[in-house]
Each structure stands twice: as C-alpha cells, then as structure tokens.
Design a protein around this motif. Structure first.
Motif, PDB file in Angstrom:
ATOM      1  N   GLU A 148      65.387  31.778  87.968  1.00 31.36           N
ATOM      2  CA  GLU A 148      65.364  31.868  89.421  1.00 31.36           C
ATOM      3  C   GLU A 148      64.625  33.122  89.860  1.00 31.36           C
ATOM      4  O   GLU A 148      64.620  34.140  89.171  1.00 31.36           O
ATOM      5  CB  GLU A 148      66.782  31.843  89.990  1.00 31.36           C
ATOM      6  CG  GLU A 148      67.687  32.944  89.487  1.00 31.36           C
ATOM      7  CD  GLU A 148      69.107  32.817  89.991  1.00 31.36           C
ATOM      8  OE1 GLU A 148      69.488  31.709  90.446  1.00 31.36           O
ATOM      9  OE2 GLU A 148      69.855  33.818  89.932  1.00 31.36           O
ATOM     10  N   ILE A 149      63.984  32.997  91.009  1.00 33.37           N
ATOM     11  CA  ILE A 149      63.168  34.081  91.523  1.00 33.37           C
ATOM     12  C   ILE A 149      63.110  33.952  93.034  1.00 33.37           C
ATOM     13  O   ILE A 149      63.348  32.863  93.586  1.00 33.37           O
ATOM     14  CB  ILE A 149      61.744  34.026  90.907  1.00 33.37           C
ATOM     15  CG1 ILE A 149      60.998  35.351  91.087  1.00 33.37           C
ATOM     16  CG2 ILE A 149      60.939  32.865  91.482  1.00 33.37           C
ATOM     17  CD1 ILE A 149      59.695  35.409  90.308  1.00 33.37           C
ATOM     18  N   ARG A 150      62.813  35.053  93.732  1.00 29.96           N
ATOM     19  CA  ARG A 150      62.520  35.008  95.163  1.00 29.96           C
ATOM     20  C   ARG A 150      61.056  35.392  95.327  1.00 29.96           C
ATOM     21  O   ARG A 150      60.635  36.470  94.902  1.00 29.96           O
ATOM     22  CB  ARG A 150      63.417  35.964  95.939  1.00 29.96           C
ATOM     23  CG  ARG A 150      64.904  35.640  95.883  1.00 29.96           C
ATOM     24  CD  ARG A 150      65.669  36.465  96.900  1.00 29.96           C
ATOM     25  NE  ARG A 150      65.301  36.067  98.268  1.00 29.96           N
ATOM     26  CZ  ARG A 150      65.730  36.714  99.357  1.00 29.96           C
ATOM     27  NH1 ARG A 150      66.514  37.776  99.241  1.00 29.96           N
ATOM     28  NH2 ARG A 150      65.363  36.308 100.568  1.00 29.96           N
ATOM     29  N   SER A 151      60.288  34.533  95.929  1.00 30.68           N
ATOM     30  CA  SER A 151      58.855  34.790  96.059  1.00 30.68           C
ATOM     31  C   SER A 151      58.317  34.062  97.278  1.00 30.68           C
ATOM     32  O   SER A 151      58.716  32.934  97.566  1.00 30.68           O
ATOM     33  CB  SER A 151      58.113  34.316  94.805  1.00 30.68           C
ATOM     34  OG  SER A 151      56.724  34.464  94.945  1.00 30.68           O
ATOM     35  N   ASP A 152      57.380  34.718  97.977  1.00 26.66           N
ATOM     36  CA  ASP A 152      56.749  34.071  99.119  1.00 26.66           C
ATOM     37  C   ASP A 152      55.239  33.966  98.936  1.00 26.66           C
ATOM     38  O   ASP A 152      54.512  33.662  99.877  1.00 26.66           O
ATOM     39  CB  ASP A 152      57.073  34.811 100.421  1.00 26.66           C
ATOM     40  CG  ASP A 152      56.686  36.293 100.362  1.00 26.66           C
ATOM     41  OD1 ASP A 152      56.135  36.719  99.325  1.00 26.66           O
ATOM     42  OD2 ASP A 152      56.946  37.011 101.340  1.00 26.66           O
TER      43      ASP A 152
END
Length: 756
Positions: A292-296
């Motif tokens: 899992e990762i947070r990326s935009d």
C-alpha cells in the motif's frame, strides 16, 4: 502496460514450440554458469580474456553456481538479485528494473542521472555496457557470471577501478537447448528458453528468449480500491549465427529488450525524525506494508534496447586474432512520484506526514548510441612466454531530457531541461607473462587510455513561479573534459602444491572525467577530474580433497586519488560532482565450497570492507527533509556538512552469503532442496551520514524444493524468495521529506523446466 497480452502470447508460443521440439533431440544439459559441479572443484573462468583455471588467475574473482543463479532469477528476479551473492558486491537502483548501480569493495556511484559514470563496468560477451540503461539487460541463457574485484584497466580499460561484472552467454554449437516456465505470487510469470544446433556447411545457430511479467500489486489507497502499481512486462531475445571453417570462427548476434511497467516506488515519510525504522502510511508507529502507498503522481517506465554485434576469431596456431564489434541503441521514458506521497502543504490534504511541496519528474533518453570495437592478438601456448596485445575504440552519443511537472497529474511539463553528451575513447594495451617450469607465473600489463567528452545542457522551458527560486530558463551551457593515462598491473602466481596456489597483484585503475549538467533544478555544470586507484592484493586459492572442496582467501588495500563523488539532493535539490582528495580501503574476501557427502553441497562467503574518505574541508548539503545529520557542519558554510572521515555510501562493512543443497536419488532422478542466504551490515544512503537515511542490516533467504530427472528432461520445483519477508530500505530521497524505497517482497511459486 501496453501490448502485454501480445508479448505474453508470443513468448508462450515460442516456449511451447521449444518444448515440442525437445523430444526429438538428445538430452544434454546446457546449464547456465556451468563452471563446476555445483560449486566445488576446479572452476574455469575467462577473467583474462582466455579460459583458465581460476587458481591461475592472479586476482580476486568469484562465480555463481548453477543453483545460485537459478535461485536469484526465480520469481521475477532481475540483475539486482546479484547483490551480496558474492562477497563485497552490492547492487541497488532508484529506477527499479533499469539503471542498476554496482558497488565492489565499497566503490560505486549513487548518481541517478542518466549519464552517470560508474567505477564498476558491466561486460556482456566482451562488450562493455557503459550507459546505465544498458546495464540492466536481463541475465538469461548464460554460460558463466564472473565478478572481478580490483582495477581491471589493462584488459578492460576505462571505468574499471573497482572491478567488473562479466557475463558470457551460451554460444551456438551442439544441438539442444532448454525451456523453463514459472508462476509466482502477484501473478508473476517467467518464461525462458533456448534452442540451437548445427545447420550444416559450418553454420550453427542459437535462439534464446526471456519473458517476465507481474500484475500491479501495490494499492494506491488515495484513488480507491484496487492495485495500481508495481507491475511490469519485460521481454528480451537473442539470436546468434555462427560460422566455423578451420581456424576461422565468426559469430553474429542480435539482441533486443522491451520493458513496460512501473518505475520504482518512492514512499513518503517512511522514516520519522530520529529513527530509521519503517512506518506505514498511517504515520509513525503504524505497520509498514509494501502493498500500500499514498501517491497522487503518474508512474510509468518504458525501455527499449537493441544490439547487433560481430565477433571473429582466427587461429594462426601460435596466436589467435580476435575482433569484437558491437553497436547498442536504446531509449527510455521514466516518470515517478518523487515526493512519494499525496498532496502537499498547500493542498487541502497531504500524507503520509508533512509534504512541503509536490515533486513530479520524468527522465527520458530519447536516443542512446554506443559503438565499440576491439582487436586483440593473444598467444595460444600454455607454457613459457604468453602475451596479449590489442586496441579498443569507444563512441557514445547520448541525449537526455528531464521534465518537471507543476502538479502531480500534469502531462505538460512546467520545466524542460536537456543534455547532450558525446564521448570518444581509445586504448592500446598489452600483457606479457612467463610460466616457469616450477609453475610460477609472472605477469605484467599496461594500457594507454585516452578519453574525450563534449557536453552541452540547457533549460529552454521554465514556467515555474519565481518564488521557487529556479530563476527561469537557462541558455545552452557547453563544456568538455579529456584525459589520458596509463594503467598497469604486475602479478605473480605460485603453486605451493597441486592443491594450493598463492598470488599477489598490484594494479592501477582509472575512471575517466565526468560531467554533470542536470539543469532541471540547477543553473550550472559540474566536472569531476579523472580518478586514479592504486590497489594491492594477495591471496590463496585452493582445490582440496580430490576436488570435493574449494577455499579462496584474498586480502586487499586500495587508495583512490581524486575519487569522483556525486552530491545528490540535499536542501537545494542540486546534483553536483565532487573530487575527494583520497579514499582508502582495505578488507578481505573468503569463499568456501564443499561436497562433504554424496548429494550434499555447501558454500559460504564473507566479505569485509573498511573505507574512509580523507578530504579535509570537503562538504555536502545536508537533507532538505527534517533528518538528523551525524556529521559536523562546516564553519561559514550554512547547511554544509563535512564528509571527511565518512564511509562511502552503499558500502556495508560486512557481507555474508551461504548456500546448502541436498539431493536424494529417487527412481530415474532425484529429489532436491536448495537454500541460499545473504546478509549485509549497515549502509548509509548519502555522502553525509544520518540517523534516518540508513539501514541497519538486511538478510534475505531463498528456498527451492523439487524433483529432477537424471537426463534433464524434467525439473519441477516449488520456490520462495525472501522467505522471511525481510523489509529493508535500500535507498532514499532527501530533499523533500523522509522518503525511501525498499527491497523486493516475499515471492513464492512453482517452476517446471526441461533440457534437451
């Protein structure tokens, strides 16, 4: 991943055809890296561009056993899997499956720019692959892998002061081949095969293919459920046509690689200030999960490389004349979310942690052209005087484009920077050796190196707001660098007994001048002068107990003057080249392999490396992220920290590898088990030392259980890689937040193969 279905279908059809034809041919195993019977006994190497017993080679050289190579490749492994599999070798990358960075005995280069120079050369079938995008070419259908430590300037020339990693492919010849297919976690598929044979009238052919794919397996939690990142399709092929007529052998080769997938994943604030423990996306103290990762930002990577080459040998009897001609072409597009997170301090939301600003860049190589030509004459006699003389020419034309985007999802760049580099180099080399009646071999060699590089860079487009401090467009800046230098080596090998040889070697190595012009964020060029390495080593090489055991031990010391270093990132996010006055290093490599009982094979290797930068007054910018720098600041230079006395980055003090294999006869074959392990001690990621941008240690293990028939027609196995699911940071980004990237996840799967 465009055209993935087509590539999979085509590759599967090729492999199926190989299997179908396999039943019509005699079963002779063509095992990759067939240097010895599973690691023990006599090993034949080509470290000096001729086949020799490794005991007669006066330098520290390691090879990978058949089982170890198969283990490294299982489950989608790429060239980075060679890290630590022999002592004092490290491999890492901030790009992923492209642009591997090699380190031997602590010497390497952490520069991420696409013209980065490395002190470790990669040599594929006697051809140096200079540019980083070529060095990740897949390893398949190989005859041997060799790691040569210490300067190799006499025979291999420029940019080899640390050593080389050398690959030799299986050449056309007898009828036969192999095929293997595997499936693993994350729907990882690997297909590999080769087939060859005699065509008559002196002609023979060999075709080899390699395909790996993986589904996206990392969920970007900020764009809804479902996996979005981490997948790839990677195809490579090789076709060889060989002609033999008496003393003449000519081999024509064509190779191709097509990669389409994700760039490496940067993970924002994976560290917290004051610790290098890994945090999850929920913040400090949360469990880290690779999946899992947070990326935009936008993430993709596309690489195409092509090669055509011709090798001609003519045996005059007393000597053989060899010509090696090669042309490589490549192009790359790679975009990543460099800040590694979602949003920023100016956006409605951000995370994980504090993201001061968004960083989205794309690095392209619109065109790379490399041409090399070597001609050498080598004596064929085994005793008395021996010699090699030759000449080498290298030409590279490289174009690089860097695009910086104003917002994460933008497709039109706010700034565009370009670089153009043209390099020409040539060398003249020769070695002389004499083998005495008592077995003593004395050898001396020298090489004249000449390098010339022309470089230009500009930032023609820059619409970023002025408050960011980039200063708008930069006109074309031009510069050049040239150098000429003689490298040399002296060595002696003496057989103390039939089982034991001792050797000593002194060698001078050289890395050509480098130019850095990454103007996406800077406004000036930097040049590093040529570096010069003086190395001394001595050791013992043995084959014991009638070939059932082998033990090698080498101790070394080196001093490098004007060592080229790259200061990357930091508070100003500027990449600049530096020269350190001196770097000293010393250590040892010890390797042991044995077959203590029928069916049982053991190996153990350990490397120790101590190194120190000795350059008073040399400093670099500390991290832009809130990290804890352990070096003293330099008075009068705000934000600059001394690196005098530091270790080199990515250079562990200890590296240890060990394997064990056991086979029990069953019917017409054997049930077997094989396990391989690798440990490295603490590394720092940058020239400065900090608490956060470091990793205390890494330990990874693999396991393979299977059954294989004695004639090689069937080999079926279950396997696992990183079986303990070790999670370790392998590098970082320091200018924005506490960003890092990590090692590969645990993989398990099954494989079936056949030789014919």
């Amino acid at each position: 991943m465009q055209h993935a279905a087509f590539r999979f279908t085509s590759s599967f059809a090729i492999v199926a055809a190989m299997l179908a034809t396999g039943t019509a041919s005699p079963a002779l195993a063509q095992d990759a890296g067939d240097q010895a019977d599973r690691g023990a006994g006599i090993i034949i190497v080509t470290a000096q561009k001729r086949a020799q017993d490794q005991r007669d080679v006066p330098l520290s050289v390691s090879t990978l056993s058949n089982d170890a190579l198969a283990a490294v490749q299982a489950g989608g492994g790429d060239i980075r899997g060679l890290a630590g599999r022999v002592p004092n070798l490290n491999v890492e990358s901030s790009f992923g499956r492209t642009f591997p960075r090699f380190y031997i005995r602590g010497l390497g280069n952490t520069d991420f720019d696409l013209n980065a120079s490395q002190p470790v050369s990669l040599v594929y079938d006697d051809v140096v692959l200079e540019n980083p995008i070529l060095k990740g070419f897949p390893i398949f259908d190989l005859d041997r892998i060799e790691v040569l430590r210490g300067p190799q300037g006499t025979l291999f020339g420029r940019n080899t002061p640390a050593g080389i990693v050398k690959f030799d492919t299986v050449k056309p010849g007898d009828d036969g081949g192999y095929v293997k297919a595997s499936w693993a976690r994350f729907n990882t598929v690997q297909l590999e095969g080769a087939i060859g044979g005699n065509l008559g009238n002196g002609f023979s052919v060999r075709a080899s293919g390699f395909y790996q794919r993986r589904d996206d397996w990392v969920d970007n939690v900020d764009n809804g459920p479902g996996n979005d990142l981490g997948g790839y399709d990677d195809f490579a092929g090789r076709l060889q046509l060989q002609y033999e007529d008496g003393p003449l052998t000519a081999r024509l080769v064509g190779q191709v690689r097509v990669l389409d997938g994700s760039a490496i994943l940067f993970r924002a604030n994976v560290f917290r200030t004051g610790s290098n423990d890994l945090n999850g996306i929920a913040g400090p103290g949360s469990e880290f999960r690779r999946s899992e990762i947070r990326s935009d930002g936008i993430n993709f990577q596309e690489l195409n490389t092509y090669n055509v080459g011709l090798t001609v040998n003519y045996d005059f009897g007393p000597a053989t004349l060899t010509s090696v001609t090669s042309y490589w072409n490549g192009n790359l597009k790679s975009r990543g979310d460099i800040d590694g997170g979602f949003g920023n301090a100016f956006a409605p939301s951000q995370g994980p942690g504090f993201i001061p600003f968004s960083a989205q860049t794309r690095d392209d190589v619109p065109s790379l052209d490399q041409y090399t030509q070597e001609v050498r004459l080598a004596s064929n006699n085994e005793g008395g005087f021996g010699y090699q003389i030759g000449g080498f020419f290298f030409n590279e034309r490289l174009n690089i484009t860097t695009l910086d985007f104003g917002a994460p999802a933008d497709t039109v760049a706010a700034a565009i920077a370009v670089q153009r580099q043209v390099t020409n180099a040539f060398g003249l080399f020769g070695t002389l050796s004499y083998t005495f009646d008592n077995g003593l071999i004395l050898q001396a060699g020298a090489r004249y190196n000449n390098d010339d590089r022309d470089f230009s860079a500009a930032r023609p487009v820059d619409t970023r707001p002025g408050f960011l401090g980039f200063g708008g467009p930069v006109p074309t800046l031009t510069t050049g660098a040239d150098a000429d230098l003689v490298t040399w080596d002296l060595s002696a090998v003496y057989p103390v007994s039939d089982e034991v040889n001792v050797f000593a070697r002194a060698a001078r190595g050289y890395r050509a001048p480098s130019i850095q012009g990454r103007l996406a964020f800077g406004r000036s060029l930097s040049i590093a002068d040529a570096e010069r390495t003086m190395s001394y080593e001595a050791g013992i090489k043995t084959v014991l107990f009638d070939g059932d055991a082998r033990f090698n031990l080498t101790g070394y010391y080196f001093n490098t003057e004007d060592l080229q270093l790259t200061a990357v990132g930091g508070g100003g996010n500027v990449t600049a080249l530096l020269n350190a006055d001196d770097v000293e290093g010393y250590g040892f490599e010890a390797e042991f392999a044995a077959r203590p009982a029928d069916g049982l094979d053991l190996s153990f290797g350990v490397g120790f490396n101590e190194n120190e930068i000795k350059s008073p007054g040399l400093g670099v910018a500390g991290c832009g992220a809130p990290c804890t720098v352990l070096n003293a600041p330099i008075a009068g230079r705000p934000g600059i920290f001394s690196i005098d006395g530091n270790r080199l980055p990515q250079s562990p003090k200890w590296s240890v590898n060990w394997t064990a294999g056991y086979a029990v006869p069953v019917g017409n074959g054997e049930i077997y088990a094989f396990t391989d392990w690798y440990y490295r001690s603490r590394i720092q990621f940058f020239l400065y030392d900090s608490v956060e941008f470091s990793d205390d240690n890494l330990i990874e293990g693999g396991l393979r259980l299977g059954y294989r028939t004695s004639n090689g027609r069937l080999d079926i196995a279950a396997f696992a890689r990183n079986i303990t699911n070790n999670v370790s940071a392998t590098g970082g980004i320091d200018f924005n937040n506490l960003t890092a990237y990590v090692n590969e996840p645990r993989i398990f799967g099954v494989e079936v193969g056949s030789r014919f």
